[in-house]
Each structure stands twice: as C-alpha cells, then as structure tokens.
Design a protein around this motif. Structure first.
Motif, PDB file in Angstrom:
ATOM      1  N   ALA A  25      -4.772 -13.686  11.040  1.00  0.00           N
ATOM      2  CA  ALA A  25      -5.701 -14.330  10.111  1.00  0.00           C
ATOM      3  C   ALA A  25      -6.858 -13.396   9.776  1.00  0.00           C
ATOM      4  CB  ALA A  25      -6.227 -15.629  10.722  1.00  0.00           C
ATOM      5  N   ILE A  26      -7.405 -12.717  10.789  1.00  0.00           N
ATOM      6  CA  ILE A  26      -8.521 -11.803  10.536  1.00  0.00           C
ATOM      7  C   ILE A  26      -8.080 -10.697   9.590  1.00  0.00           C
ATOM      8  CG2 ILE A  26     -10.086 -10.150  11.600  1.00  0.00           C
ATOM      9  CD1 ILE A  26      -9.921 -11.844  14.150  1.00  0.00           C
ATOM     10  N   PHE A  27      -6.918 -10.152   9.875  1.00  0.00           N
ATOM     11  CA  PHE A  27      -6.440  -9.052   9.040  1.00  0.00           C
ATOM     12  C   PHE A  27      -6.188  -9.521   7.615  1.00  0.00           C
ATOM     13  CE2 PHE A  27      -4.975  -6.811  13.038  1.00  0.00           C
ATOM     14  CZ  PHE A  27      -5.867  -5.775  12.890  1.00  0.00           C
ATOM     15  N   SER A  28      -5.638 -10.719   7.476  1.00  0.00           N
ATOM     16  CA  SER A  28      -5.353 -11.239   6.142  1.00  0.00           C
ATOM     17  C   SER A  28      -6.641 -11.351   5.336  1.00  0.00           C
ATOM     18  CB  SER A  28      -4.681 -12.607   6.254  1.00  0.00           C
ATOM     19  OG  SER A  28      -4.633 -13.247   5.011  1.00  0.00           O
ATOM     20  N   MET A  72      -0.754 -15.166   3.889  1.00  0.00           N
ATOM     21  CA  MET A  72       0.115 -15.147   5.063  1.00  0.00           C
ATOM     22  C   MET A  72       1.426 -15.894   4.888  1.00  0.00           C
ATOM     23  SD  MET A  72      -2.654 -15.480   8.061  1.00  0.00           S
ATOM     24  CE  MET A  72      -1.676 -14.799   9.365  1.00  0.00           C
ATOM     25  N   SER A  73       1.348 -17.143   4.397  1.00  0.00           N
ATOM     26  CA  SER A  73       2.584 -17.927   4.371  1.00  0.00           C
ATOM     27  C   SER A  73       3.602 -17.282   3.434  1.00  0.00           C
ATOM     28  CB  SER A  73       2.285 -19.367   3.942  1.00  0.00           C
ATOM     29  OG  SER A  73       1.762 -19.385   2.637  1.00  0.00           O
ATOM     30  N   VAL A  74       3.117 -16.730   2.314  1.00  0.00           N
ATOM     31  CA  VAL A  74       4.044 -16.100   1.375  1.00  0.00           C
ATOM     32  C   VAL A  74       4.565 -14.782   1.949  1.00  0.00           C
ATOM     33  CG1 VAL A  74       4.282 -15.187  -0.952  1.00  0.00           C
ATOM     34  CG2 VAL A  74       2.923 -17.213  -0.562  1.00  0.00           C
ATOM     35  N   ILE A  96     -10.434 -15.394  -1.857  1.00  0.00           N
ATOM     36  CA  ILE A  96     -10.772 -16.149  -0.646  1.00  0.00           C
ATOM     37  C   ILE A  96     -10.025 -17.480  -0.662  1.00  0.00           C
ATOM     38  CG2 ILE A  96     -12.646 -17.336   0.546  1.00  0.00           C
ATOM     39  CD1 ILE A  96     -14.394 -14.970  -0.051  1.00  0.00           C
ATOM     40  N   GLY A  97      -9.934 -18.072  -1.883  1.00  0.00           N
ATOM     41  CA  GLY A  97      -9.146 -19.300  -2.003  1.00  0.00           C
ATOM     42  C   GLY A  97      -7.697 -19.069  -1.579  1.00  0.00           C
ATOM     43  N   ILE A  98      -7.122 -17.993  -2.078  1.00  0.00           N
ATOM     44  CA  ILE A  98      -5.724 -17.702  -1.736  1.00  0.00           C
ATOM     45  C   ILE A  98      -5.579 -17.494  -0.232  1.00  0.00           C
ATOM     46  CG2 ILE A  98      -3.833 -16.061  -2.030  1.00  0.00           C
ATOM     47  CD1 ILE A  98      -4.858 -15.506  -4.801  1.00  0.00           C
ATOM     48  N   PHE A  99      -6.561 -16.795   0.353  1.00  0.00           N
ATOM     49  CA  PHE A  99      -6.492 -16.570   1.798  1.00  0.00           C
ATOM     50  C   PHE A  99      -6.396 -17.889   2.544  1.00  0.00           C
ATOM     51  CE2 PHE A  99      -9.068 -16.833   5.667  1.00  0.00           C
ATOM     52  CZ  PHE A  99      -8.223 -16.149   6.521  1.00  0.00           C
TER      53      PHE A  99
END
Lengths: 187, 141, 549, 313
Positions: free
Chosen positions: C322-325, C380-382, D80-83
């Motif tokens: 998550a941090i990296f994303s 991430m999910s994609v 940020i939204g996409i994240f």
C-alpha cells in the motif's frame, strides 16, 4: 571525492541492510554466530584503525604545513597500524577456517547451534572481506603517496592526493566503526 | 572538493582529543556489550548509537566535513538517508507480512499431525532442516 | 524545410587554423583519447551496435511467437534469447545511450567547458563499459543465460549457464555508469561558463544532473546485490535461497532498489532531450522552466521509494504494498507536469517539422501512452490482474523504447550534424520516422490487449485464442525493423558525404550551436560568457561565443 | 461499457473480478480522455503553428500560475482517488472468510499440485464448488512461480520456503484457465492448469470418484491424457529421445537393465509398480528422481497408462 564516498557507503550499506534484515529474521542464529567471534581481537583491531585514522589526519596536517619528515613518519605509522589490522584479521580468519565456520555450503562447524549460522558467516566474510580489500587498497594508496612525499612532490600549496587518500582511509575506518559492534557485539 | 581555500584551523591538539574520545567510546561499546539492558534490541540500539557518535566525530573532524562546503555534507547525509529508506521499506515488509499458517501446521505440536503424509511439507527442508520463513512462526520451530 | 537544411553557407565553415575534433589525431589515438567528444562518439557506435544486437534478438522473439508451439527454436533457446534481449537493451543500450553517448558529447559544450571535470575518469568509464560488454558476450557464448534480465532468485541461483558471468558483466557495467554519473555531477558543479547560473542551464543539463544523482546513489546497491548473487551461486551463502533460510523476496527488494531508479536513469535523459528539442524546433521560450527543472530532481528523489510496485504479487506484505502504491502515484505528477509544459511550449511557436521534432512529437504521444498505462499498474487491485502479463511488457516498452529510445533518436537527429558535420537526407528521415511510429504501435498496442486478456509474459508457447494479436504484433516488429534499416542507411550515407552541416541548422541558442560543426578539439577559442536565459527566442539572438559569428 | 469490458478482459467469474473491471474501465476512460487531450493539443499546435517563415521571434510565454496549478492538482486528486479505490478492492480481496475451503497448492517445475481437505490430490486441475469462499494455501518446491487465474483477476507469487494465500469465491460454473505468471524456466509456458467450478453436488461427486469423463474414454486415450495432464510428458518422451526418464516408445515388452545390475521385463506389473513405487526398479542410466503417484492416480488411470504404453510400438 565525496560522491565516490557516497557510492562506497551505499555499497556497504547494501550489505548492512541485508545483514540487518536477516538478523531480524534469525536473531538466535546471529547471537550464536557472533559468539564465535573474538571480541578482544575485534576491539584491538578497532583501536588499530582508529589510531591509523589519527596518524593519517596528522599526516595530512603536516603535509599542509610543509613538514615532510613528520608527514612521512605518520604515513608509515598508518601503514603499520593497517598492517597490524590485517595480521590480526589473518589470525581470525585462520581460526574460523580451522573450525569450519565458513559461509554457505562450506560451513562445516560441528559445535551445534542454529543452521542459519552459515548465513551469518556468509555475511561475516562478505563484509569483513570487502572491508579487508578496502584496507589493502588503502595501504597501496598510502604507500604510493608516501613515495611521492619522499620525492618531495607535495607542499602546502599542493597536497590534494594526500588529502583524498586520507578521506578514503577515514571512510574505511568509519565502516569498521559500524562493523565492529554489529558483528562482534550483538547480544 | 579537496582544495580547501582555508587553512586547517583544527590543530594537532584537537585531533588528539578526538582520538582519545574515540578510544574511550570504543571501550564503552565493548563494556556495554557485557551489560544486559533488558533486551537485545536495546543493546543493539546503544551500540549503533555509540558507533554513530564515533562516525560523526570522524566525519566532522578527521574528514574535515565541518569546514567543507555544505555540498559535501549534503552528499554524505543524503547517501545515509537513502540507505535508511532502503533499510526501512524491506523492514516494514518483513515485519508486516501475513503469517499464513496452513491447517497442517496449526497443530504441529502433536506428532500425529506430522505423520499425515498428505501435508505438503514446504519445500525448504534442505539438508540443514532450515525452517521456511513462514513456518518459523509456527511453535514447533 | 529543405531550404534551411541544404544550405551549407559560409557560416558553417571551420576556420583554417583549427582542426575539428574528428580529424585531430590518428585513428589509434582515439583509443586513448580523453576528449569527451571522441568518447561520446565511441560510446555512440558501441550503443548503436548493442541496439542492433538487442533488436535482432527482439525480432527473433517476435518471430518465434508468430504461432503457438515451436517455430524455429526450442523453449530453452527462446528463454535465452529473450533474456539476452532484455539484458543487452537495458544494461548495454538504454542506460548508457543518452548519458554516455549524447550526454558526453553535448553536456560540456552546453556548459561552455573544454571537457568534463575528470577526462581520464571518462576514458576509464568507456573502457570499463567495453570490458563489461565483452564479459557479457563471453557469457552469451559460454552457455548463455536464461533467467530474464531481472535475475530473480532462487531460479538464478539454481539454473545452469553463465549466470555468474552475466551478473558480473552487469556489475562491471554498473561501475561504468557510476563513473559517468560522478563525472557529470562534478562537471555541472565546477565547469559552468561565467554567467551560467543554475537557472540558465539548458534543461538537458538538469535532466543529466538528475540522472547522475540516481546513477551515483543507486548503482552501488546493484553492485552489492549482484555480488551477493555471485556469492550465493559460488558459496551457497543462502541470503536469497529459501533452502538455506534465505528470503527470495529480499532479492527483489535489493534488485528493484536499483532497478526502479534505473528506469528513471533511462527516462530522465529522454525527457531532457525533449526539453531541448521542443523549444528549439518551436523557437519558443520554454514554458515552466523551473517547474521542469525541479520536477526532474523530484522524480530522481521519489524514484528511490517506489520500487515495491514491482512486487505487489510477490508475497511482500500488504502494508508495504500500500505504501509503495501511494508513492508510485505521486511520482506520476512531475511527469504529468512535464508533458503539459512541453505541449504549452509549442503554443504559438514557429514549429519546424524536421526529423528531430517529428521524433519529439512521437515521444509526446508514446510517452503519453506509456505514462498513462502506468496508472493501471499503480492501482493495486488492477495490478494484481495485469502483473507479469503482456500489459506490463507493452507498458515498459512504451516507456523504455517508445519514450527513451525515441527521445534518443530525436537527440541523435538533432545533434548528428553537430557531431559529424554532415546532414542526413531529410526525406528519408521522415519516411523512417513514420515507419518507426507505425511499426512500434502495431507491435505494442496489441500487447496491452493480450495482457488484459490474461496472456502472461515470458511465454514460449501460448493458447490459440491469443494468436491473432501475437501475429499483428510480430508484423509490427517487421515494420519497426524496416524503419531502422532505412535509418541506418541514410545515417551511414550522410557520413560518406563531404562536410555540409551548418553550425546551427536548427537555429538553436545554447552554446553547442554557437561553435562550428563538428567542433574543434577544445570546443571554444575563448571561454564563453553567458548573458541570457537558455531559450530567449522572443528576442534577437545575442551570441555568447565570440569569433564564430 | 459492457462491450469494452468484454473486448479487453476475460470473463468475470467472481464479484471481485467485476470490481477490478470497474476500476480498470474507469482508469481506461480517464486515461483515454487525457490521451485524446494530449494528442489533440500536440497535433493541433504542430499543425497550427507550423513554421511559415524563417527567423521570426515568438511570444514570451513562460508562466501561468493558474494553468500550472490546474494541471498539477487535478491529476494529483485523480491519482489519489485511484489509489484508494485500488487499495480498497485489493484489501477486501485479501481477507479470507472464516468458513473458507482450504486447498493446498504446490508449484513445482512445471506442474501445479492441489490437495483438498479430505486428502484427495490432483495435478493441473483444481476443482472448487461454486459460490463457496476458497482459500488457496500455496508454496513452491523449487523456484518462484505465480498462480494466476485471469477470469478471477487474481494472481499471487508462490514462494519457496513460505506459505502465501489467495482467496476467491468463484460464481460462474465451468472451466477457467490457470497460468503460471512468474518465469520459472524451460516449460514455464506449459505450466498451465484448469480451474473447474462445479456445483456442490458435482464437486462432492468429483471428490468421490474423479472426473466422469474418465470412464467413457478409450483406455489408451485416457492414458495419453494422463501422460499429458499429470506431467509424465516432461520426462518421458514418445519419440524415443532420452529425457529425465526412459522414452515410452517401444518400451513395452522390452527387458531393461536396472541400476542395481539386475534386469526386469517391462510388463503390466512393472509399469504399475513404477508408477506407485518408482524407486523400486530404476532403469540403468537414469536417476531415481520420479515422484510417486500413489494417491494421485485412480486405478482406471493407471490402466489407461498401461494401455497407452502398450500401443506405442
């Protein structure tokens, strides 16, 4: 020069990171591994390197004030300390070889303890070996500038090579300052 | 870089003082290693802190960082910061990984569970019987 | 635009008492030269040769994938070929291409310097590169390597072949890269001409400077990683090998700590060239100079903390992922700013559509695709779905090939007259540019679709449902190859002509355009004094260099 | 939008897949809009401001704070939204429900092995009941592999020496493709598998006696399928070339020299023993590397293999 030092720091840094991470995964193996290291020898070596760093800085100091005799004397002292460091390192290595405390698949120590000690010694030899090579290179460089000093190539107006070799030598010292507690003194 | 315009203001005396300080600190580090401060991590932190003090002394005085143009200090410090980041992120990763424990190993304390041939033993095994990282969290290891 | 190009009028001629650098000294003396221009040219031929070699491997890969199953090579050969394609293109072509070849040539001149700060280091860097390349070739010949250019453990520690030798080659090449970086940083700090403040440097210099920072700080980690890998193979240390208690994911951390910044070592110089070509060919002041300069540095710094986005599926923790994303998305912003700045720079300009600008326009479009598809992979999910599929392959080819290599071509066409004193055939250059553009998109656009439909990468064989898209892609690779053949043709042809390039074919204003083509050995007769901003195309030209105009 | 999704993506076999597709489509439309904008402006400017005369001076336009802020902040908010969107779906998918069916997955060059809670094992075909949460607990025996099911939009690297998990609830019955997505050597592209999403009754029946198609096939055809599906083909060739193990061509009825010096005739019993206890009689010149297929092959499948080898003259 400082850029070069930065690359050196990051190179050793990579090893430190690997070491640190694996230490957090296998604390027992690390403690068991470091028990095989001789603290006294490590401490003497630390003193040697610190002293050599001191004589090096004195050499730079005398080079900058045109005192050729004392520059040479201090450079030779530095060489002496560095040589002493390597001699002790040699005895340490010989001892490890004898006990079979070797990296990876050559690990053949029969005194028990966690299996990951093999990895500890992998790091031990990687880190001290790379450091030892740096000490050797440093000694060659110091011999070279000693010769040049003897020929009288340096003066207070131009002593850059002495200064640069000094910087390099301090970095070697600096790395050992971290290596010593991390390898020898983890508890 | 190296050709300092200024004369070295640090005299030989300062160098001796620094050397003395360094030697004393080395003694303190060795001494501290014999004292138990409660946990190994505290000992480690103390050792690294002392080492950092020593390194700072060497860098500031022996390497003349104190008198150098700030760019050198910036290079030096930024390399340390990147190193810190490099250590930090994998640590976060390893520290927060999911500890997946399959049903075959949950009851590993009971020898019977070991017999169940169907349990796919994690590949590791190896000649040293090294535990896989995840199984390292299982009680038996 | 032929009228501007084909007029070698009086202003381009080299004065009698100066010998241009190309004819200064015997052929043998080139091998030990410390002249940054000669080194740049030698680098140029080396990287072009490597590009040719890597390109041949690429065509072989595409040809094999024309249909499922075996076409003309078996799986093991295929694996070696795609590994060599990757390793050659990354370590021997893209990373040194712009900094070491074009940067070496242009950077000191742009700064108004006679040479780089450490000319002998520069020579050492070149020969280290050659040694690295020779080791890599030895590794190819003696067994080959089938690990992929990423050398992931534990596959790389257990497979046969010359992995250790190839890794060592990459290790050696890393040092070449470090030396170039150190040299550029020192040059920018020390050797700027009088009057050239930091914000009067052309943006190309800013890009090179940012690149050099990454080279110096990240490459040592690659060195130590590869050293550990070699230790692992020879001594079985076990840091990365789970059989010995190691952690294979750790290798990926180590590897990507270098290799993600390395992606920016590749793209920042590309952006740097575009930042140079667009204002000159548009005869327009650069819009948002400082924003672009700082965004280069920002990209350089942030690039160090996003490496984990290569590892969302690797088994690293969700938190780290998550941090990296999040950080990954942040690094997109400076790139977006740059794209808009380039486009706005064209606004109300006087745009020449000669070859360098054609490539710059191609860059804008292809980098647009490469950058925007990065958003899919940052989410991430994609990414979980797209990771290690052809989508990723297409994405990084758009960034590395479509952006960096195209920018390299833009720079090559832009500075070719300066480097060799010859003009190439402009019409042939345009034909080739169009073919490259069409070929490139035909090759890689279908791969996005292949990837999102689930076709994994590094596959020798594939399911029949993917065949049509693979065939389109292979046909595209032929068009692309044809474009490059034509390019090689007209570039070599230009070298056989007599010196006909004017000193300043594009009416540029940075220092390299104020000296003859090709430059004299010491670049400048007198030290130039810079009095204007780099892109003052809104007012009449005030030369900084005396004696040539 | 559906046609776009169907054009670009595999079928959606779970709710998670639909979520991923929604975000994918959102990013696709968003980036397409930006891309069209970039292309439009690039081409427009290149065409409109094409050089008409040499040596003209242009306007001095270097800053426009409002413009620059817009193109910095708008993308920032969007990404940020996409994240958060991406992270939300990712996190939701990585939590395993308590009642999940746990299936072990082992990756080994170049096969997937599955083991079900009741001890049943299968190679290359994973059977799960429909609408039931499944948790795959995965490890590898050699190098990194990655378990990838496009129609579920899930993928996870399989790491040796560690367990990693993967959660899904398949909602569409039928056969779905499984890939290995992490490069693992020679037959990486052959390391495929099938996910069979069955009705609960069919799943129970499968656990009981395996695929019913087995009983309808000709024994030799069944044997050929086993040879392909269970990975025999990676060591035993059909054309007489030497692999990790002896080729099947013409082997039936031959008298083979064994590692221990004795000999054995290749007949039904020898084949059967070699499948169930491969280390017992290893042909000279080969390493004893074959794994046992005890519990992996049903009786009918062993018979099929014997029939298949018999036919290979």
């Amino acid at each position: 020069m400082w850029l070069f030092l930065a690359t050196e720091i990051l190179m050793f840094g990579g090893l430190f990171v690997g070491y640190g991470l694996m230490q957090s995964v296998y604390p027992e193996a690390w403690i068991a591994g470091h028990h095989h290291l001789d603290r006294i020898m490590g401490a003497i070596n630390t003193v040697f390197l610190l002293c050599s760093s001191f004589t090096m800085v004195m050499a730079v100091h005398y080079a900058s004030t045109n005192n050729k005799g004392k520059t040479i004397m201090n450079l030779l002292l530095t060489l002496g300390f560095a040589g002493g460091f390597l001699v002790i390192k040699y005895f340490e290595y010989a001892h490890k070889f004898h006990d079979g405390l070797l990296p990876g698949r050559f690990f053949s120590y029969h005194g028990g303890g966690p299996a990951e000690q093999a990895m500890f010694f992998g790091f031990y030899f990687c880190m001290t070996g790379l450091h030892g090579i740096h000490v050797l290179i440093g000694m060659i460089l110091i011999s070279w500038i000693t010769l040049r000093t003897m020929k009288g190539e340096f003066s207070s107006a131009y002593y850059t090579p002495v200064d640069l070799v000094g910087l390099y030598w301090h970095l070697v010292d600096l790395i050992w300052i971290y290596l010593f507690p991390l390898l020898y003194l983890v508890n | 870089m190296s050709d300092h315009a200024h004369a070295h203001s640090s005299s030989a005396r300062i160098y001796i003082v620094i050397l003395g300080a360094l030697l004393v600190l080395t003694g303190v580090t060795v001494g501290a290693a014999y004292v138990n401060f409660g946990s190994s991590s505290i000992n480690l932190i103390i050792a690294v802190l002392i080492a950092t003090v020593k390194a700072t002394l060497v860098a500031m005085f022996f390497m003349h960082l104190r008198h150098d143009p700030p760019i050198n200090a910036i290079i030096f410090v930024s390399s340390l910061i990147f190193l810190g980041l490099f250590l930090l992120f994998p640590l976060i990763d390893i520290g927060s990984r999911d500890k997946v424990v399959p049903y075959g190993l949950r009851v590993q304390a009971q020898p019977a569970a070991q017999k169940k041939a169907a349990t796919p033993a994690p590949a590791a095994g190896g000649e040293h019987g090294a535990a896989p990282a995840a199984a390292g969290h299982a009680p038996a290891h | 635009m032929a009228d501007t190009v084909a007029t070698p009028k009086a202003h381009g001629h080299v004065e009698h008492h100066d010998v241009d650098y190309l004819h200064d000294g015997s052929l043998l003396s080139w091998l030990t030269t410390v002249d940054h221009k000669k080194l740049g040219v030698m680098y140029l031929w080396s990287v072009l040769f490597m590009f040719f070699l890597g390109g041949v491997f690429a065509l072989l890969v595409r040809l094999e994938l024309f249909a499922p199953g075996k076409q003309f090579m078996d799986a093991e050969t295929y694996n070696k070929v795609f590994t060599l394609h990757g390793a050659i293109m990354v370590f021997l072509f893209i990373i040194p291409s712009i900094p070491a070849a074009l940067g070496n040539f242009v950077l000191p001149i742009m700064l108004g310097a006679k040479d780089v700060a450490f000319p002998r280091l520069n020579l050492a860097s070149f020969w280290i590169y050659v040694v690295g390349a020779l080791i890599a070739v030895t590794a190819m010949v003696t067994g080959g390597v089938d690990t992929g250019w990423t050398f992931y453990t534990p596959y790389s520690t257990t497979t046969d072949g010359s992995v250790a030798l190839m890794t060592f080659a990459a290790f050696v090449l890393g040092f070449s890269s470090i030396l170039t970086g150190v040299n550029f940083i020192a040059t920018v700090h020390k050797l700027r001409a009088p009057g050239m403040g930091w914000f009067r440097m052309p943006l190309f210099i800013w890009g090179m400077y940012s690149t050099a920072i990454i080279q110096v700080l990240a490459t040592p980690v690659l060195a130590i990683t590869l050293l550990l890998l070699i230790m692992e193979r020879t001594f079985g240390v076990g840091v990365f090998d789970p059989k010995l208690g190691g952690d294979p994911v750790l290798f990926q951390h180590f590897f990507w700590f270098y290799s993600h910044p390395a992606v920016y070592i590749m793209i920042l110089p590309g952006m740097a060239i575009i930042s140079e070509v667009v204002p000159t060919m548009s005869q327009k002041t650069f819009f948002g100079y400082k924003a672009t300069a700082f965004s280069s540095v920002a990209i350089a710094i942030v690039s160090f903390v996003v490496w984990g986005h290569h590892m969302f599926t690797s088994g690293q923790s969700q938190l780290a992922g998550a941090i990296f994303s999040f950080l990954t998305f942040l690094v997109g912003i400076p790139s977006a700013i740059k794209v808009f700045n380039w486009i706005t720079t064209m606004y109300k300009g006087s745009i020449s559509l000669q070859a360098p600008m054609l490539y710059a326009l191609m860059f804008l479009i292809l980098f647009g695709i490469g950058g925007l598809t990065g958003l899919f992979l940052g989410a991430m999910s994609v990414d979980i779905h797209l990771h290690d599929t052809y989508f990723v392959v297409a994405h990084f080819h758009y960034v590395m090939m479509g952006s960096t290599a195209i920018a390299f071509l833009a720079g090559l066409h832009y500075w070719w007259p300066k480097m060799f004193g010859r003009m190439y055939n402009e019409s042939a250059a345009r034909v080739s540019a169009v073919l490259v553009f069409i070929g490139f998109n035909t090759t890689f656009l279908p791969q996005f679709l292949l990837g999102s439909r689930g076709m994994p990468r590094r596959y020798y064989n594939y399911l029949p449902e993917f065949q049509f898209l693979h065939q389109v892609s292979t046909v595209g690779s032929w068009i692309l190859g044809l474009g490059f053949v034509i390019m090689a043709g007209y570039l070599f042809a230009s070298l056989r002509k007599k010196m006909d390039a004017p000193a300043n074919p594009w009416h540029g204003r940075s220092l390299e355009w104020q000296i003859p083509s090709p430059p004299i050995t010491h670049n400048f007769h007198e030290v130039p004094v810079v009095t204007t901003e780099p892109y003052d195309y809104y007012r009449p030209f005030e030369p900084s260099v005396k004696g040539h105009h | 939008m559906n046609f776009l999704r169907e054009w670009m993506m595999p079928i959606q076999a779970s709710e998670h897949a639909a979520k991923v597709d929604n975000l994918y489509l959102f990013i696709f439309l968003l980036t397409s809009a930006f891309f069209v904008l970039i292309c439009y402006l690039t081409v427009l400017f290149a065409w409109k401001y094409k050089r008409k005369k040499e040596g003209v001076l242009t306007i001095n336009f270097q800053h426009n704070l409002a413009l620059e802020l817009v193109w910095s902040i708008v993308p920032l908010i969007l990404v940020i939204g996409i994240f958060f969107w991406g992270f939300h779906d990712y996190a939701a998918a990585s939590v395993a429900p308590n009642d999940a069916l746990e299936i072990h997955v082992t990756g080994k060059k170049w096969n997937w092995t599955f083991e079900y809670p009741d001890g049943t094992r299968s190679i290359r075909s994973l059977h799960v009941p429909v609408n039931k949460p499944v948790r795959l607990i995965m490890t590898s025996e050699d190098v990194l592999h990655a378990f990838f099911i496009p129609s579920l939009r899930i993928k996870q690297d399989v790491v040796p020496g560690r367990y990693v998990d993967l959660n899904f609830t398949a909602t569409v019955p039928g056969k779905h493709q499984v890939f290995c997505a992490e490069y693992c050597g020679r037959d990486h592209s052959g390391m495929l598998g099938d996910l069979f999403v069955d009705s609960p009754a069919k799943y129970a029946e499968w656990l009981e006696k395996g695929d019913e198609e087995l009983y309808k096939m000709k024994p030799a055809d069944l044997g050929k399928m086993v040879w392909e599906m269970k990975g025999c083909n990676s060591c035993h060739t059909l054309d007489g070339t030497k692999g990790e193990g002896p080729s099947f061509k013409g082997i039936f009825g031959k008298t083979e020299k064994l590692r221990d010096g004795s000999t054995a005739v290749v007949d039904e019993n020898y084949i059967r023993e070699s499948i169930l206890n491969p280390q017992a009689k290893v042909v000279a010149g080969y390493e004893p590397v074959m794994p046992t297929f005890q519990g992996l092959l049903r009786e009918i499948e062993i018979k099929g293999v014997i029939a298949f080898i018999k036919e290979l003259k």
